[in-house]
Design an enzyme around this catalytic site. Structure first.
Site, PDB file in Angstrom:
ATOM      1  N   ASP A  11      28.069  21.703   5.535  1.00  0.00           N
ATOM      2  CA  ASP A  11      27.363  21.628   6.822  1.00  0.00           C
ATOM      3  C   ASP A  11      26.063  22.411   6.657  1.00  0.00           C
ATOM      4  O   ASP A  11      26.075  23.642   6.588  1.00  0.00           O
ATOM      5  CB  ASP A  11      28.246  22.217   7.925  1.00  0.00           C
ATOM      6  CG  ASP A  11      27.605  22.085   9.314  1.00  0.00           C
ATOM      7  OD1 ASP A  11      26.367  21.932   9.399  1.00  0.00           O
ATOM      8  OD2 ASP A  11      28.351  22.164  10.308  1.00  0.00           O
ATOM      9  N   LYS A  58      19.741  20.237  16.080  1.00  0.00           N
ATOM     10  CA  LYS A  58      19.194  21.578  15.885  1.00  0.00           C
ATOM     11  C   LYS A  58      17.819  21.488  15.206  1.00  0.00           C
ATOM     12  O   LYS A  58      16.893  20.987  15.794  1.00  0.00           O
ATOM     13  CB  LYS A  58      20.201  22.431  15.095  1.00  0.00           C
ATOM     14  CG  LYS A  58      21.660  22.265  15.575  1.00  0.00           C
ATOM     15  CD  LYS A  58      21.927  22.794  16.962  1.00  0.00           C
ATOM     16  CE  LYS A  58      23.271  22.362  17.541  1.00  0.00           C
ATOM     17  NZ  LYS A  58      24.456  22.673  16.752  1.00  0.00           N
ATOM     18  N   TYR A  89      31.527  26.639  12.519  1.00  0.00           N
ATOM     19  CA  TYR A  89      31.165  26.255  13.886  1.00  0.00           C
ATOM     20  C   TYR A  89      32.443  25.954  14.688  1.00  0.00           C
ATOM     21  O   TYR A  89      33.360  25.289  14.190  1.00  0.00           O
ATOM     22  CB  TYR A  89      30.270  25.014  13.791  1.00  0.00           C
ATOM     23  CG  TYR A  89      29.855  24.439  15.112  1.00  0.00           C
ATOM     24  CD1 TYR A  89      28.931  25.094  15.916  1.00  0.00           C
ATOM     25  CD2 TYR A  89      30.383  23.231  15.559  1.00  0.00           C
ATOM     26  CE1 TYR A  89      28.546  24.550  17.129  1.00  0.00           C
ATOM     27  CE2 TYR A  89      30.002  22.688  16.765  1.00  0.00           C
ATOM     28  CZ  TYR A  89      29.081  23.357  17.555  1.00  0.00           C
ATOM     29  OH  TYR A  89      28.707  22.822  18.749  1.00  0.00           O
TER      30      TYR A  89
HETATM   31  C1  LIG Z   1      25.806  22.219  16.745  1.00  0.00           C
HETATM   32  C2  LIG Z   1      26.536  22.234  15.458  1.00  0.00           C
HETATM   33  C3  LIG Z   1      27.455  21.228  15.143  1.00  0.00           C
HETATM   34  C4  LIG Z   1      27.803  20.119  16.113  1.00  0.00           C
HETATM   35  O1  LIG Z   1      26.772  19.210  16.308  1.00  0.00           O
HETATM   36  P1  LIG Z   1      26.484  18.422  17.699  1.00  0.00           P
HETATM   37  O2  LIG Z   1      25.204  17.744  17.423  1.00  0.00           O
HETATM   38  O3  LIG Z   1      26.434  19.449  18.791  1.00  0.00           O
HETATM   39  O4  LIG Z   1      27.624  17.471  17.886  1.00  0.00           O
HETATM   40  C5  LIG Z   1      28.074  21.295  13.907  1.00  0.00           C
HETATM   41  N1  LIG Z   1      27.827  22.287  13.028  1.00  0.00           N
HETATM   42  C6  LIG Z   1      26.958  23.276  13.305  1.00  0.00           C
HETATM   43  C7  LIG Z   1      26.711  24.353  12.291  1.00  0.00           C
HETATM   44  C8  LIG Z   1      26.293  23.288  14.516  1.00  0.00           C
HETATM   45  O5  LIG Z   1      25.447  24.301  14.796  1.00  0.00           O
END
Ligand SMILES: *Cc1c(COP(=O)(O)O)cnc(C)c1O
Length: 381
Positions: free
Chosen positions: A170, A195, A98
Site C-alpha cells: 500500500d 490522497k 490503515y
Molecule cells: C485512505 C486509505 C485507504 C482507503 O482508501 P479510500 O480511497 O478511502 O477507500 C487505504 N490505505 C491507506 C493507507 C489510506 O490512507
C-alpha cells in the site's frame, strides 16, 4: 522519461478526433459497433472507458509497472486484490495498517476462509514466524499510520521470492513520487488515489498497479465481473491532480520537515515522529527507499491526556480537523479517537499511540503560516 515529465505526458495524447490537449471525460455507458462484435476496443463502459484507460496507462508508467487498474475507491482496489485469494489461503500483513484495511481483512474476507496474521515487519524473523505453506501474500504498508515506521520493502520482497509469496504494498502514504515498490521487487502496488494522487480532497478513487500481466489480467476479470469501477469524471480529476504530484509532494515534504523541526523545539511536545530525523529508528531504510520523507508528522505531549489533544485539535485554524490526508490543505487528526478508535487502548499504547498523539497531514500552504498556527494552538495547552 523522468518523473516530472511522466506525470504530465505518460499515456496522455491529445484527443485524435479534435486535438483537445486535455483528456476528454467520456461520459458514456456504451459504444456503437460497426457490425456485431466489431468495435474500437470499447464495448461497454463497465469493461472499458477511454478516460479511465488514459489514467491507467499514466499510473502504470508512474509506478514502473506493466498494468494499472482503477477503482471507485482505495478500498475497492484492496477488495479486488484480496479476491485473488481462495479459501484456506493465508496473508501476513503489517500490524499497524490503515484501519479500513484491517476491517476488510478481519471482518469481511475472514468470513470466506482466508486467514490473516498481523505482525511487526522490522525483521524477516517476525514475518517468517507467521508464514506457512498456505501463505500466499505479504501485505506491506509503509510509512505506517500514524507512527510513521518504515518497512524495508526490498528486504521483504527478497524473502518472499524464496517462498514464492506475492508481495502487495500500500503505497498511499508515500505516493509514486517518493517510492516505487515495483522497482524494489514488489508484485502489486495499491493506492488510495483519494490522497496524494488526487491531491485536492475532491474525489474518492483507488488504483492497483502490477508488473505481472497474469495477475493484472486476473484483476481485470474480477473488476469486470464485480463492477467496482470509477466514473469518468473521477478519472479526469485524478489525471488532473497527478499533473502536479511531484510539485505538491515536494513542497509538502519541505513543509513537513520544517514543522517537525519546529515541534522539537516546543517544550510541551514529547515525541515527534518523522522519518527524516536521523534519530528515527528506520531513518536509514527511509533514506534508501524513499526520495524524501513525506508530508506526514505525528507528535504527542508531555502532559499525555485526551484533554490535551482536544485542546490542541480545537485551537488550530489553518490545520483543519478532518480524516484523510495528502491534499493541498493541511489537516490535523487524533488517531486515538478517530482513525484508530476501534483498537483497544493497551494495544495502542504498545506501539506508542498515546492518548495525546496528534497526526498532521502537512499541506502546501506557506510554512510560516502553518508554524504560526501550531504555535498559537500550543500556547493554549
Ligand atoms: C485512505 C486509505 C485507504 C482507503 O482508501 P479510500 O480511497 O478511502 O477507500 C487505504 N490505505 C491507506 C493507507 C489510506 O490512507
Amino acid at each position: 522519461m523522468k518523473f516530472g515529465t511522466k506525470v504530465i505526458h505518460a499515456g496522455v495524447e491529445p484527443d485524435p478526433s479534435t486535438g483537445a490537449i486535455m483528456t476528454p471525460i467520456f461520459q458514456t455507458s456504451t459504444y456503437v459497433q460497426s457490425a456485431p462484435g466489431e468495435h474500437q476496443g470499447y464495448a461497454y463502459a463497465r469493461s472499458q472507458n477511454p478516460t479511465r484507460t488514459v489514467l491507467e496507462n499514466n499510473l502504470a508508467a508512474l509506478e514502473n509497472g506493466a498494468m494499472a487498474i482503477c477503482y471507485s475507491s482505495g478500498m475497492a482496489a484492496m477488495d479486488a486484490v484480496l479476491r485473488l485469494l481462495s479459501p484456506g489461503d493465508e496473508v501476513v500483513a503489517t500490524n499497524d495498517i490503515y484501519g479500513g484495511t484491517y476491517r476488510i481483512m478481519n471482518q469481511v474476507f475472514v468470513k470466506y476462509g482466508i486467514k490473516f496474521h498481523f505482525v511487526g515487519m522490522d525483521s524477516i524473523e517476525s514475518i517468517a514466524e507467521a508464514v506457512n505453506e498456505n501463505t500466499k501474500m505479504i501485505w506491506v504498508e509503509t510509512p505506517t499510520n500514524p507512527m510513521l515506521n518504515i518497512i524495508d520493502i526490498a528486504m521483504v520482497c527478497e524473502y518472499a521470492k524464496t517462498k514464492s509469496i506475492q508481495v502487495c504494498v500500500d503505497n498511499t502514504f508515500a505516493s509514486p513520487y517518493l517510492q516505487n515498490p515495483i522497482d524494489l521487487g514488489t508484485d502489486i502496488v495499491i493506492h488510495s488515489a483519494t490522497k496524494y494522487l488526487g491531491g485536492h480532497s475532491d474525489v474518492v478513487h483507488g488504483a492497483v498497479i502490477t508488473n505481472d500481466i497474469e495477475t493484472g489480467e486476473k484483476l481485470r476479470f474480477i473488476q469486470n465481473a464485480v463492477g467496482a469501477i470509477p466514473g469518468p469524471q473521477d478519472c479526469f480529476l485524478i489525471i488532473r491532480g497527478i499533473k502536479t504530484l511531484h510539485v505538491r509532494v515536494q513542497r509538502a515534504c519541505e513543509n513537513a520537515r520544517k514543522i517537525a523541526e519546529y515541534l522539537l523545539t516546543n517544550d510541551k511536545v514529547n515525541n515527534v515522529y518523522y522519518p527524516g530525523f536521523e534519530s528515527h529508528p528506520n531513518h536509514e531504510v527511509a533514506k534508501k527507499q524513499m526520495k524524501d520523507f513525506g508530508g506526514m508528522v505525528s507528535f504527542d505531549f508531555k502532559e499525555d491526556s485526551l484533554d490535551t489533544a482536544r485542546t490542541m485539535l480545537s485551537a488550530t485554524h489553518l490545520f483543519a480537523l478532518a480524516e484523510s490526508l495528502g491534499g493541498v490543505e493541511s489537516l490535523i487528526g487524533h488517531p486515538a479517537s478517530m482513525t484508530h478508535g476501534s483498537i483497544p487502548r493497551e494495544e495502542r499504547l504498545k506501539v506508542g499511540l498515546t492518548d495525546s498523539l496528534i497526526r498532521l497531514s502537512v499541506g502546501i500552504e506557506d510554512v510560516d503560516d502553518l508554524i504560526q498556527d501550531l504555535d498559537n494552538a500550543l500556547a493554549k495547552i
